[in-house]
Design an enzyme around this catalytic site. Structure first.
Site, short mmCIF file in Angstrom:
data_model
loop_
_atom_site.label_atom_id
_atom_site.label_comp_id
_atom_site.label_asym_id
_atom_site.label_seq_id
_atom_site.Cartn_x
_atom_site.Cartn_y
_atom_site.Cartn_z
N THR A 75 0.52 -2.69 8.82
CA THR A 75 -0.69 -2.07 8.29
C THR A 75 -1.80 -2.11 9.32
OG1 THR A 75 -2.33 -2.03 6.50
CG2 THR A 75 -1.45 -4.20 7.11
N CYS B 141 -1.14 13.51 -15.95
CA CYS B 141 -2.02 14.67 -16.16
C CYS B 141 -3.36 14.48 -15.45
CB CYS B 141 -2.26 14.87 -17.66
SG CYS B 141 -3.37 16.26 -18.00
N GLN C 284 0.85 -1.20 0.00
CA GLN C 284 0.00 0.00 0.00
C GLN C 284 0.88 1.25 0.00
OE1 GLN C 284 -3.57 -0.60 2.96
NE2 GLN C 284 -1.82 -1.76 3.69
N ASN C 285 2.16 1.03 0.24
CA ASN C 285 3.09 2.16 0.32
C ASN C 285 3.43 2.64 -1.09
OD1 ASN C 285 2.98 1.69 3.01
ND2 ASN C 285 4.97 0.67 3.16
N VAL C 286 3.61 3.95 -1.19
CA VAL C 286 3.84 4.55 -2.52
C VAL C 286 5.29 5.03 -2.65
CG1 VAL C 286 1.41 5.20 -2.77
CG2 VAL C 286 2.97 6.80 -1.64
N HIS D 282 -1.54 0.90 -4.35
CA HIS D 282 -2.02 2.29 -4.19
C HIS D 282 -1.18 3.25 -5.03
CE1 HIS D 282 -4.15 1.45 -0.08
NE2 HIS D 282 -4.82 1.01 -1.11
N ALA E 112 8.56 -4.07 13.38
CA ALA E 112 8.78 -5.11 12.35
C ALA E 112 10.18 -5.05 11.76
CB ALA E 112 7.74 -4.96 11.24
N GLU F 42 1.32 -2.84 17.24
CA GLU F 42 0.18 -3.00 18.16
C GLU F 42 -0.91 -3.85 17.52
OE1 GLU F 42 -0.38 1.17 18.55
OE2 GLU F 42 -1.75 1.30 16.85
#
Ligand code: BV8
Ligand code: ZN
Length: 251
Positions: free
Chosen positions: A192, A131, A103-105, A123, A235, A219
């Site tokens: 996550t 554009c 999910q990290n960009v 993601h 982690a 957590e």
């Protein structure tokens, strides 16, 4: 670590030799110095997600949104992958990694050395823009843009090539990810919160289909509640230990 070793020792060996599937969240890049989204330090502390990571927010205030991405791009290009990304590269080298669904960009997996065909940037990526009016013009970045908002050749604006809230994910990416949530897989979630859909549904689909799930997080979360093993702690420490032990058994 003892709980990890005991769990791995009792695992059906095919689950690992079939190649593990990883679902990665912002917590995996914390050790590289990047912020998470929802922690007290998180990006969304001062703004609602819809104001920053959405087309509506961009149309309303492109300067604010681009300033946010420019700040994040500066951090991404200054930072580097950490022990989690490197451990995933090792697992791939030992043929124990099937797919990284991130999910990290930030593009850290590829920078660390993971093969592009193993990575699903579900993601999108902050290292590219396109554009906003879809004229076809795209930009690949090696550094954060000096001037924001980034203008497009067509006279409109460029926008970061990430998936914003309210935007659908690439259907091939989603189908490819869902197809791996199967009984013959070991699905490992790292850092996550399991809040953002549809990715947040993947571990639940995995469990419903009989897959085995391990969750690495600082957590407890909705994912740790359904995981077969929850490894609590940073982690960047716990995951490399897991990877090293698995490689020692399967190399
Ligand atoms: C869509 C890219 C169809 C941009 C992102 C109501 C109910 C259910 C769903 C919805 C709803 N209302 C709207 C929705 C849909 C919405 C959604 O899920 N909203 C949530 C907030 C409820 N989803 C969408 O809009 C998606 N599209 O559904 O299309 C549609 C269309 C129209 C209307 C409805 C549906 C698109 C979602 C994608 C959004 N884009 N990012 C950018 O990055 O700028 S989301 C953003 O959140 C990032 O990608 C991020 O990765 C992602 C998920 O967050 P996490 O990665 O989990 O990060 P977080 O900060 O939350 O947690 C960090 C975790 O790490 C914590 O658990 C922490 O404990 C842990 N941690 C911290 N340090 C460490 C650690 N763990 C281990 N070690 C450490 N050291
Ligand atoms: Zn354009």
């Amino acid at each position: 670590m003892e709980n990890i070793k005991k769990f791995v020792d009792e695992l059906d060996r095919d689950l690992i030799s079939n190649g593990m599937v990883f679902i990665i969240g912002a917590g995996a890049s914390v050790a590289s110095g990047l912020k998470t989204f929802r922690g007290e330090e998180g990006h969304y502390k001062d703004h609602r997600p819809e104001d920053l990571a959405s087309a509506y927010g961009f149309m309303r205030d492109p300067d604010l949104v681009w300033e946010w991405y420019q700040m994040r791009m500066r951090k991404v290009f200054d930072a580097k992958p950490n022990a989690i990304h490197n451990a995933l590269v090792d697992l791939e080298k030992h043929n124990l990694l099937d797919t990284i669904i991130t999910q990290n960009v930030d593009g850290f997996h590829h920078r660390a050395g993971s093969s592009l065909d193993k990575i699903v940037e579900i993601h999108g990526t902050i290292t590219k823009s396109h554009c906003f009016d879809n004229c076809g013009e795209t930009i690949d970045y090696v550094a954060a843009p000096d001037e924001v908002p980034v203008k497009c050749k067509c006279g409109g604006l460029q926008r970061p090539s990430v998936v914003w809230f309210g935007e659908t994910l690439n259907s091939d990416d989603l189908i490819r990810s869902q197809n791996r949530m199967m009984r013959d897989r070991l699905v490992v979630t790292i850092g996550t919160s399991g809040i953002v859909y549809p990715v947040a549904a993947l571990p639940f689909i995995a469990k419903q289909n009989g897959a085995t799930v391990i969750d690495f997080n600082l957590e407890a979360s909705s994912i740790s509640e359904i995981a077969d093993l929850f490894v609590e702690g940073p982690a960047e420490k716990t995951f490399p230990e897991f990877a090293e032990y698995v490689i020692s058994l399967y190399q």
